[in-house]
Design an enzyme around this catalytic site. Structure first.
Site, mmCIF file in Angstrom:
data_model
loop_
_atom_site.group_PDB
_atom_site.id
_atom_site.type_symbol
_atom_site.label_atom_id
_atom_site.label_comp_id
_atom_site.label_asym_id
_atom_site.label_seq_id
_atom_site.Cartn_x
_atom_site.Cartn_y
_atom_site.Cartn_z
ATOM 1 N N GLU A 114 0.617 5.104 -13.774
ATOM 2 C CA GLU A 114 0.175 6.121 -12.816
ATOM 3 C C GLU A 114 1.136 7.301 -12.853
ATOM 4 O O GLU A 114 2.342 7.116 -13.091
ATOM 5 C CB GLU A 114 0.138 5.501 -11.402
ATOM 6 C CG GLU A 114 -0.274 6.514 -10.332
ATOM 7 C CD GLU A 114 -0.613 5.882 -8.981
ATOM 8 O OE1 GLU A 114 -0.384 4.666 -8.806
ATOM 9 O OE2 GLU A 114 -1.103 6.621 -8.105
ATOM 10 N N ASN A 158 -3.519 5.919 -6.314
ATOM 11 C CA ASN A 158 -3.785 6.952 -5.319
ATOM 12 C C ASN A 158 -3.784 8.344 -5.949
ATOM 13 O O ASN A 158 -4.483 9.244 -5.497
ATOM 14 C CB ASN A 158 -2.740 6.884 -4.205
ATOM 15 C CG ASN A 158 -2.809 5.582 -3.431
ATOM 16 O OD1 ASN A 158 -3.822 4.886 -3.478
ATOM 17 N ND2 ASN A 158 -1.748 5.226 -2.730
ATOM 18 N N ASN A 213 -10.434 4.672 -6.907
ATOM 19 C CA ASN A 213 -9.341 3.767 -6.572
ATOM 20 C C ASN A 213 -9.254 3.556 -5.063
ATOM 21 O O ASN A 213 -9.237 4.533 -4.301
ATOM 22 C CB ASN A 213 -8.015 4.383 -7.049
ATOM 23 C CG ASN A 213 -6.812 3.562 -6.632
ATOM 24 O OD1 ASN A 213 -6.584 2.475 -7.152
ATOM 25 N ND2 ASN A 213 -6.032 4.071 -5.683
ATOM 26 N N GLU A 214 -9.236 2.312 -4.631
ATOM 27 C CA GLU A 214 -8.994 1.937 -3.217
ATOM 28 C C GLU A 214 -9.734 2.864 -2.245
ATOM 29 O O GLU A 214 -9.139 3.378 -1.290
ATOM 30 C CB GLU A 214 -7.492 1.945 -2.915
ATOM 31 C CG GLU A 214 -6.741 0.911 -3.720
ATOM 32 C CD GLU A 214 -5.279 0.733 -3.328
ATOM 33 O OE1 GLU A 214 -4.756 1.531 -2.529
ATOM 34 O OE2 GLU A 214 -4.651 -0.224 -3.825
ATOM 35 N N TYR A 246 -0.560 -6.708 -3.219
ATOM 36 C CA TYR A 246 0.902 -6.626 -3.294
ATOM 37 C C TYR A 246 1.485 -7.564 -2.251
ATOM 38 O O TYR A 246 0.969 -7.631 -1.126
ATOM 39 C CB TYR A 246 1.371 -5.200 -3.007
ATOM 40 C CG TYR A 246 0.935 -4.219 -4.078
ATOM 41 C CD1 TYR A 246 1.612 -4.164 -5.288
ATOM 42 C CD2 TYR A 246 -0.143 -3.372 -3.876
ATOM 43 C CE1 TYR A 246 1.218 -3.275 -6.285
ATOM 44 C CE2 TYR A 246 -0.545 -2.485 -4.872
ATOM 45 C CZ TYR A 246 0.143 -2.446 -6.068
ATOM 46 O OH TYR A 246 -0.249 -1.576 -7.051
ATOM 47 N N GLU A 277 -4.652 -4.252 -9.867
ATOM 48 C CA GLU A 277 -3.286 -3.950 -9.409
ATOM 49 C C GLU A 277 -2.771 -5.209 -8.729
ATOM 50 O O GLU A 277 -3.411 -5.715 -7.800
ATOM 51 C CB GLU A 277 -3.262 -2.814 -8.378
ATOM 52 C CG GLU A 277 -3.431 -1.435 -8.959
ATOM 53 C CD GLU A 277 -3.249 -0.327 -7.903
ATOM 54 O OE1 GLU A 277 -2.432 -0.472 -6.975
ATOM 55 O OE2 GLU A 277 -3.976 0.677 -8.033
ATOM 56 N N GLN A 303 3.376 -1.605 -11.932
ATOM 57 C CA GLN A 303 2.973 -0.751 -13.009
ATOM 58 C C GLN A 303 3.868 -1.029 -14.210
ATOM 59 O O GLN A 303 4.719 -1.898 -14.122
ATOM 60 C CB GLN A 303 3.068 0.699 -12.562
ATOM 61 C CG GLN A 303 2.210 0.970 -11.312
ATOM 62 C CD GLN A 303 2.133 2.447 -10.939
ATOM 63 O OE1 GLN A 303 2.630 3.330 -11.605
ATOM 64 N NE2 GLN A 303 1.493 2.700 -9.811
HETATM 65 O O1 AHR Z 1 0.656 1.009 -7.442
HETATM 66 C C1 AHR Z 1 1.018 1.803 -6.368
HETATM 67 C C2 AHR Z 1 -0.149 2.185 -5.463
HETATM 68 O O2 AHR Z 1 -0.597 1.050 -4.794
HETATM 69 C C3 AHR Z 1 -1.388 2.703 -6.150
HETATM 70 O O3 AHR Z 1 -1.322 4.074 -6.388
HETATM 71 C C4 AHR Z 1 -2.461 2.404 -5.171
HETATM 72 O O4 AHR Z 1 -3.709 2.201 -5.791
HETATM 73 C C5 AHR Z 1 -1.951 1.177 -4.447
HETATM 74 O O5 AHR Z 1 -2.063 1.307 -3.083
#
Ligand code: AHR
Length: 530
Positions: free
Chosen positions: A51, A96, A196-197, A269, A319, A371
Site C-alpha cells: 500500500e 484505505n 476496500n473496507e 488484525y 489483509e 503488508q
Molecule cells: O493495512 C493497513 C490498513 O488496514 C489498510 O489500509 C486498511 O484496509 C486496513 O484497515
C-alpha cells in the site's frame, strides 16, 4: 528385596513423575488419513500486500538513488527477501489509500506526475511509483499483480478505464495510452478488487451495504465487459466494532453479488495490548469462526446463484496480521506509519492464521499478509539494509512447504479457556473456550505429508503421537522449528534470534511417530508414506 533394587525402583518412579510434570498430561494425538481431504491448497494463500502507506513503497520496495537499488529503483536486498517468501500475488495500491487514489496520476512521464495530498495516512503522494512500476516489481518478484479499484471517491468509469489500460491490447484510448507510455503488451491483470473496507466509516466515500452492492455490481459489469476473464473480489466486512453488524454486510454483499464476484474479501488484525499470551494465541480461532460463518452464507447463496461455468464464490483473507503497537494517532501517520516490531508470540499467531487457511483450503482460496515491507511487515528496511522480522519465518515455512491437498486432521490434546477480551483495537469482546494447546494443519503431495503444529502452551512441551491411518511412514521424518527461549524475543539488524532451524530427524514406528512439541513453538514435520 535387596536395598539396591528398592532404590532402583524408587528412582524409576521419581523419574516418571518428573517426566509427567515436565510434559503436559498423556500423549496427545494427531490422526490423519491421506484420503480424508479438505481441498486443494491454492497458491494464492501466500499473497501479500503493498500500500502507499508509510515506507512500504517509498523507502521500502522502491528507493531510487540508493546504492542498494537496481536501475529501476527497486531495493535489491528487499526484493531478495520478498522472493524468499514465494509471494504468489501482491495486492496494490491499498487499503484505505485506494479510496482517494486516481490511477491516472501514477502513469506517464514521471516529471509530469502531480503530487497529491494523501488523506488516508496523512502523507504527500508524489505518484512517482504507479501502475507500470508496480507491475514491473511483480514480474521481478515472480508474483501476480492484484489491483484494487477506488470505490470511494472513484467512479465505475475510472475503474473500467484502468482495466482497459492494463488488459486491452490496442485500439481504445487507454490501451493506446499504455503503449504510448512504453508498454506495448497488455499486462492481463487477473485479480481486481471492488474497493476496500467499504463498510468502515473511516473509509473515504464509505457506503451502506445497499449503495455498495449497486456500485460494485455496475463496476463489475463494466470491468468484465472490458476484460472478460478477470476475477473479482468484493469488499466484505472488516468492521467488528460493538456497534457494527458485519454479518448483515457480508450476507448482503454475498446475496446481491452472488452471480458476479469470485471472492469476498475479509480482513482481520489482532493484538496483545493487555499482555495476555493465552488470549492472544487463541485469536486464530476467531478467524476460523468468521470463516465458518461466511462459508455458511456463501453455501446458502450458491444454491440460488447463476454462475454459468464459474466455480462458487470463495473467501479471500486479503489483509491479515498482528497490528496493535503502531496504532496510535502518531504512529498511524506520515512516513514512518505502522512500523511494528514483531516477537515470537506474534510469529506463533501468524502460524495459527496460516493453519486456519490450510484447514479451510476448500473455501479460503486467497490470503494476503498486510503488508510486505516496513508497514506491519515481515521485511524491515532502512537505508543501510534489511532484517527479517519474526513473522517472516512462519510465512516462509508455509509458502515453501504447505502445498497439494489439505488433510482433515483429528487432534486430541488438552485445552484451555480464555478471559473475555478484545482481539483487536476497538473490536467487540470475545471469549474462547476449549482452545487446544496444539493447533495443526497438514498437506499431502507426491507421497509426502507435511504437518505444521503450533504448541500454544507457554511452559510445557506436548508429547504427541502422530498417527497415519492410511499407511506407514517410510523411515525418518524431517523436523524444523521456529522458537526462542522467550516469547517476547525479537529480531533486528544482524540479529536473527527467531528463525527456522532444523532439528534432529525423528524415526517412525510403522504408522506412528511420537514427537514432543516444545513450549511456545511452531514445528514442521515432513515425512514420506509407503
Ligand atoms: O493495512 C493497513 C490498513 O488496514 C489498510 O489500509 C486498511 O484496509 C486496513 O484497515
Amino acid at each position: 528385596m535387596k536395598k539396591t533394587v528398592k532404590i532402583y525402583f524408587v528412582l524409576i518412579i521419581l523419574f516418571s513423575l518428573i517426566c509427567n510434570f515436565k510434559v503436559l498430561g498423556q500423549n496427545a494425538r494427531i490422526k490423519f488419513d491421506t484420503e480424508r481431504i479438505v481441498g486443494e491448497v491454492d497458491k494464492n494463500l501466500y499473497g501479500n500486500f503493498v500500500e502507499h502507506l508509510g515506507r512500504c513503497v517509498y523507502g521500502g520496495i522502491y528507493e531510487p538513488g540508493s546504492q542498494l537499488s537496481d536501475p529501476d529503483g527497486f531495493r535489491k536486498d528487499v526484493l531478495e527477501a520478498v522472493k524468499g517468501l514465494n509471494v504468489s500475488l501482491i495486492r496494490y495500491p491499498g487499503g484505505n489509500f485506494v479510496s482517494n487514489y486516481h490511477w491516472l496520476d501514477g502513469v506517464g512521464p514521471k516529471n509530469e506526475r502531480v503530487p497529491r495530498m494523501e488523506l488516508a495516512w496523512a502523507r504527500l503522494e508524489t505518484n512517482e511509483f504507479g501502475t507500470n512500476e508496480f507491475v514491473k516489481y511483480c514480474r521481478a518478484a515472480g508474483s501476480e499483480p492484484y489491483l484494487s479499484v477506488n470505490m470511494g471517491t472513484g467512479t465505475i468509469e475510472e475503474a473500467q478505464r484502468w482495466v482497459e489500460y492494463c488488459n486491452v491490447k490496442e485500439g481504445p484510448y487507454y490501451a493506446e495510452l499504455r503503449k504510448k507510455h512504453g508498454f506495448p503488451e497488455p499486462y492481463n491483470v487477473k485479480y481486481w478488487s471492488l474497493g476496500n473496507e467499504m463498510d468502515g466509516e473511516w473509509q473515504m466515500g464509505h457506503l451502506n451495504a445497499e449503495d455498495y452492492n449497486k456500485k460494485a455490481m455496475e463496476a463489475a459489469k463494466l470491468m468484465r465487459l472490458t476484460s472478460p476473464d478477470i476475477k473479482l473480489i468484493a469488499a466484505g466486512s472488516s468492521n467488528y466494532r460493538p456497534h457494527a453488524d458485519p454479518d448483515f454486510w457480508n450476507r448482503s454483499v454475498i446475496t446481491h453479488l452472488k452471480d458476479v464476484v469470485d471472492y469476498i474479501a475479509l480482513h482481520m488484525y489482532v493484538g496483545n495490548p493487555d499482555n495476555n499470551y493465552y488470549n492472544f494465541l487463541s485469536t486464530p480461532l476467531v478467524m476460523e469462526e468468521r470463516t465458518r460463518i461466511v462459508r455458511g452464507m456463501i453455501e446458502e447463496a450458491m444454491q440460488k446463484a447463476d454462475r454459468g461455468n464459474r466455480p462458487p464464490m470463495y473467501i479471500a483473507w486479503d489483509e491479515y496480521n498482528v497490528w496493535y503497537r503502531a496504532r496510535t494517532t502518531e504512529t498511524m501517520q506520515g512516513t514512518r506509519a505502522l512500523e511494528e516490531k514483531y516477537n515470537l508470540e506474534d510469529a506463533l499467531v501468524i502460524g495459527g492464521f496460516l493453519n486456519v487457511f490450510i484447514r479451510n483450503a476448500d473455501i479460503v482460496k486467497m490470503a494476503n499478509m498486510a503488508q510486505l515491507v516496513n508497514v506491519i511487515a515481515p521485511v524491515f528496511a532502512e537505508e543501510k539494509g534489511i532484517f527479517r522480522q519474526t513473522i517472516y519465518f512462519p510465512l516462509e515455512m508455509f509458502a515453501k512447504n504447505m502445498k497439494g491437498k489439505s488433510l482433515d486432521l483429528f487432534v486430541d490434546c488438552p485445552t484451555y479457556n480464555t478471559d473475555e477480551f478484545n482481539i483487536g483495537l476497538g473490536e467487540a469482546t470475545t471469549k474462547q473456550t476449549n482452545v487446544p494447546y496444539l493447533d495443526a494443519s497438514a498437506t499431502y503431495e507426491n507421497g509426502e505429508v507435511v504437518i505444521c503444529v503450533v504448541n500454544r502452551h507457554k511452559d510445557k512441551p506436548v508429547r504427541t503421537d502422530i498417527i497415519c491411518q492410511s499407511g506407514d511412514f517410510i523411515d525418518v521424518l524431517k523436523v524444523s522449528e521456529i522458537n526462542a527461549s522467550d516469547i517476547k524475543t525479537t529480531n533486528d539488524f544482524g540479529v536473527e534470534n527467531v528463525r527456522t532451524v532444523s532439528k534432529p530427524d525423528v524415526k517412525a514406528k510403522g504408522n506412528i511417530v511420537t514427537y514432543e512439541f516444545p513450549a511456545h513453538s511452531l514445528t514442521m514435520i515432513r515425512g514420506r508414506l509407503k
